[in-house]
Design a protein around this motif. Structure first.
Motif, PDB file in Angstrom:
ATOM      1  N   VAL A   1       0.846  -1.197   0.000  1.00 58.42           N
ATOM      2  CA  VAL A   1       0.000   0.000   0.000  1.00 58.42           C
ATOM      3  C   VAL A   1       0.879   1.244   0.000  1.00 58.42           C
ATOM      4  O   VAL A   1       1.908   1.292   0.666  1.00 58.42           O
ATOM      5  CB  VAL A   1      -0.929   0.019   1.237  1.00 58.42           C
ATOM      6  CG1 VAL A   1      -1.694   1.326   1.323  1.00 58.42           C
ATOM      7  CG2 VAL A   1      -1.889  -1.165   1.187  1.00 58.42           C
ATOM      8  N   ARG A   2       0.459   2.253  -0.748  1.00 64.45           N
ATOM      9  CA  ARG A   2       1.170   3.530  -0.746  1.00 64.45           C
ATOM     10  C   ARG A   2       0.207   4.641  -0.346  1.00 64.45           C
ATOM     11  O   ARG A   2      -0.999   4.540  -0.576  1.00 64.45           O
ATOM     12  CB  ARG A   2       1.745   3.835  -2.126  1.00 64.45           C
ATOM     13  CG  ARG A   2       0.699   3.919  -3.219  1.00 64.45           C
ATOM     14  CD  ARG A   2       1.319   4.176  -4.586  1.00 64.45           C
ATOM     15  NE  ARG A   2       0.329   4.088  -5.655  1.00 64.45           N
ATOM     16  CZ  ARG A   2      -0.491   5.072  -5.994  1.00 64.45           C
ATOM     17  NH1 ARG A   2      -0.429   6.238  -5.352  1.00 64.45           N
ATOM     18  NH2 ARG A   2      -1.367   4.932  -6.967  1.00 64.45           N
ATOM     19  N   LYS A   3       0.749   5.674   0.245  1.00 60.65           N
ATOM     20  CA  LYS A   3      -0.091   6.818   0.596  1.00 60.65           C
ATOM     21  C   LYS A   3      -0.193   7.719  -0.626  1.00 60.65           C
ATOM     22  O   LYS A   3       0.788   8.289  -1.085  1.00 60.65           O
ATOM     23  CB  LYS A   3       0.512   7.587   1.779  1.00 60.65           C
ATOM     24  CG  LYS A   3      -0.395   8.723   2.267  1.00 60.65           C
ATOM     25  CD  LYS A   3       0.124   9.360   3.546  1.00 60.65           C
ATOM     26  CE  LYS A   3       1.363  10.185   3.269  1.00 60.65           C
ATOM     27  NZ  LYS A   3       1.822  10.928   4.460  1.00 60.65           N
TER      28      LYS A   3
ATOM     29  N   TRP B   1      -4.020   0.374  -2.341  1.00 62.52           N
ATOM     30  CA  TRP B   1      -3.427  -0.934  -2.637  1.00 62.52           C
ATOM     31  C   TRP B   1      -3.701  -1.241  -4.098  1.00 62.52           C
ATOM     32  O   TRP B   1      -4.781  -0.966  -4.619  1.00 62.52           O
ATOM     33  CB  TRP B   1      -4.063  -2.030  -1.781  1.00 62.52           C
ATOM     34  CG  TRP B   1      -3.610  -3.414  -2.183  1.00 62.52           C
ATOM     35  CD1 TRP B   1      -2.576  -4.118  -1.670  1.00 62.52           C
ATOM     36  CD2 TRP B   1      -4.179  -4.239  -3.218  1.00 62.52           C
ATOM     37  NE1 TRP B   1      -2.445  -5.327  -2.321  1.00 62.52           N
ATOM     38  CE2 TRP B   1      -3.416  -5.419  -3.279  1.00 62.52           C
ATOM     39  CE3 TRP B   1      -5.236  -4.076  -4.115  1.00 62.52           C
ATOM     40  CZ2 TRP B   1      -3.689  -6.443  -4.179  1.00 62.52           C
ATOM     41  CZ3 TRP B   1      -5.510  -5.095  -5.029  1.00 62.52           C
ATOM     42  CH2 TRP B   1      -4.747  -6.266  -5.051  1.00 62.52           C
ATOM     43  N   SER B   2      -2.702  -1.809  -4.771  1.00 64.53           N
ATOM     44  CA  SER B   2      -2.896  -2.229  -6.158  1.00 64.53           C
ATOM     45  C   SER B   2      -2.067  -3.476  -6.412  1.00 64.53           C
ATOM     46  O   SER B   2      -1.148  -3.808  -5.651  1.00 64.53           O
ATOM     47  CB  SER B   2      -2.491  -1.117  -7.131  1.00 64.53           C
ATOM     48  OG  SER B   2      -1.088  -0.910  -7.102  1.00 64.53           O
ATOM     49  N   GLU B   3      -2.382  -4.169  -7.496  1.00 64.15           N
ATOM     50  CA  GLU B   3      -1.623  -5.359  -7.871  1.00 64.15           C
ATOM     51  C   GLU B   3      -0.148  -5.018  -8.062  1.00 64.15           C
ATOM     52  O   GLU B   3       0.739  -5.761  -7.626  1.00 64.15           O
ATOM     53  CB  GLU B   3      -2.184  -5.945  -9.172  1.00 64.15           C
ATOM     54  CG  GLU B   3      -3.535  -6.605  -9.033  1.00 64.15           C
ATOM     55  CD  GLU B   3      -4.029  -7.161 -10.355  1.00 64.15           C
ATOM     56  OE1 GLU B   3      -4.618  -8.248 -10.359  1.00 64.15           O
ATOM     57  OE2 GLU B   3      -3.805  -6.490 -11.383  1.00 64.15           O
ATOM     58  N   LYS B   4       0.106  -3.897  -8.711  1.00 67.98           N
ATOM     59  CA  LYS B   4       1.481  -3.490  -8.992  1.00 67.98           C
ATOM     60  C   LYS B   4       2.246  -3.213  -7.706  1.00 67.98           C
ATOM     61  O   LYS B   4       3.385  -3.679  -7.537  1.00 67.98           O
ATOM     62  CB  LYS B   4       1.475  -2.240  -9.878  1.00 67.98           C
ATOM     63  CG  LYS B   4       2.854  -1.740 -10.260  1.00 67.98           C
ATOM     64  CD  LYS B   4       2.770  -0.513 -11.150  1.00 67.98           C
ATOM     65  CE  LYS B   4       4.155  -0.006 -11.523  1.00 67.98           C
ATOM     66  NZ  LYS B   4       4.085   1.207 -12.389  1.00 67.98           N
ATOM     67  N   ASP B   5       1.613  -2.444  -6.783  1.00 70.26           N
ATOM     68  CA  ASP B   5       2.275  -2.131  -5.515  1.00 70.26           C
ATOM     69  C   ASP B   5       2.519  -3.398  -4.698  1.00 70.26           C
ATOM     70  O   ASP B   5       3.541  -3.528  -4.024  1.00 70.26           O
ATOM     71  CB  ASP B   5       1.423  -1.144  -4.714  1.00 70.26           C
ATOM     72  CG  ASP B   5       1.359   0.226  -5.371  1.00 70.26           C
ATOM     73  OD1 ASP B   5       2.351   0.624  -6.004  1.00 70.26           O
ATOM     74  OD2 ASP B   5       0.322   0.901  -5.257  1.00 70.26           O
TER      75      ASP B   5
END
Length: 206
Positions: free
Chosen positions: A167-169, A187-191
């Motif tokens: 997860v990134r902010k 959250w994403s598949e790439k992250d």
């Protein structure tokens, strides 16, 4: 000469008819790879997915009192708590989530644009209550279950590690005249893939 001219006209007419029919077919064909987004406002969670049931990303809003110290840590903890409650809480049961997502898919089936089709959980739930006989179709419900299962697996992994993994902010801001700090986590598949790759390298397993 006249015979050749007639043949040219006939060929041109056939070509134009073929082009016309193909354009009409494309215009009427629904775009099944369109992206959908459903906002669960009360839960502070927004999910992005496709008609095929692939979960693209999850957005969650974490809050903290701005006057307290370590607002970023508190907001992240709040975001994780919201995700866990979204999956395991009594207010958002599995059947409710699947029904809402399924209804969103049904409503978007006839949409032919390529933009993200956004919906709100409250409006979708209201539709389901007003038309109880119009239950989710088999395909829509099956796809909704796939989306929900991916969400559950993702949040379960975060819960087991006690932190927002992959997860990134995306952004943060203050509201209520600066009294509340808000951070939007994505959250994403790439992250997720990047996070797993970094963790593997740090553990020396690559």
């Amino acid at each position: 000469m006249k015979h050749k001219f007639k043949l040219i006209l006939i060929a041109a007419a056939i070509s134009m008819a073929g082009c016309s029919s193909s354009v009409k077919l494309n215009d009427s064909a629904p775009i099944k790879d369109a992206k959908l987004a459903t906002n669960f406002t009360d839960e502070g969670v927004k999910i992005f997915y496709t008609f095929t049931g692939r979960l693209e990303r999850i957005e969650v809003y974490g809050h903290a009192d701005a006057w307290k110290g370590n607002v970023e840590i508190l907001a992240e903890a709040d975001a994780l708590a919201k995700l866990v409650k979204f999956v395991y809480g009594n207010d958002v049961s599995t059947n409710r989530k699947v029904s809402i997502i399924g209804k969103a898919i049904e409503n978007a089936e006839d949409v032919t644009n390529t933009d993200t089709i956004t919906s709100d959980s409250k409006e979708l739930e209201s539709e389901l209550k007003n038309k109880p006989s119009n239950s989710n179709s088999t395909n829509a419900r099956r796809t909704a279950k796939i989306v929900n299962e991916t969400i559950t697996d993702t949040v379960t992994s975060m819960k087991s590690q006690g932190k927002l993994v992959g997860v990134r902010k995306a952004k943060d801001y203050q509201k209520d005249n600066g009294k509340t700090y808000v951070a939007v986590y994505v959250w994403s598949e790439k992250d997720q893939a990047i996070s797993e790759n970094i963790r593997t390298r740090m553990m020396g397993k690559d």
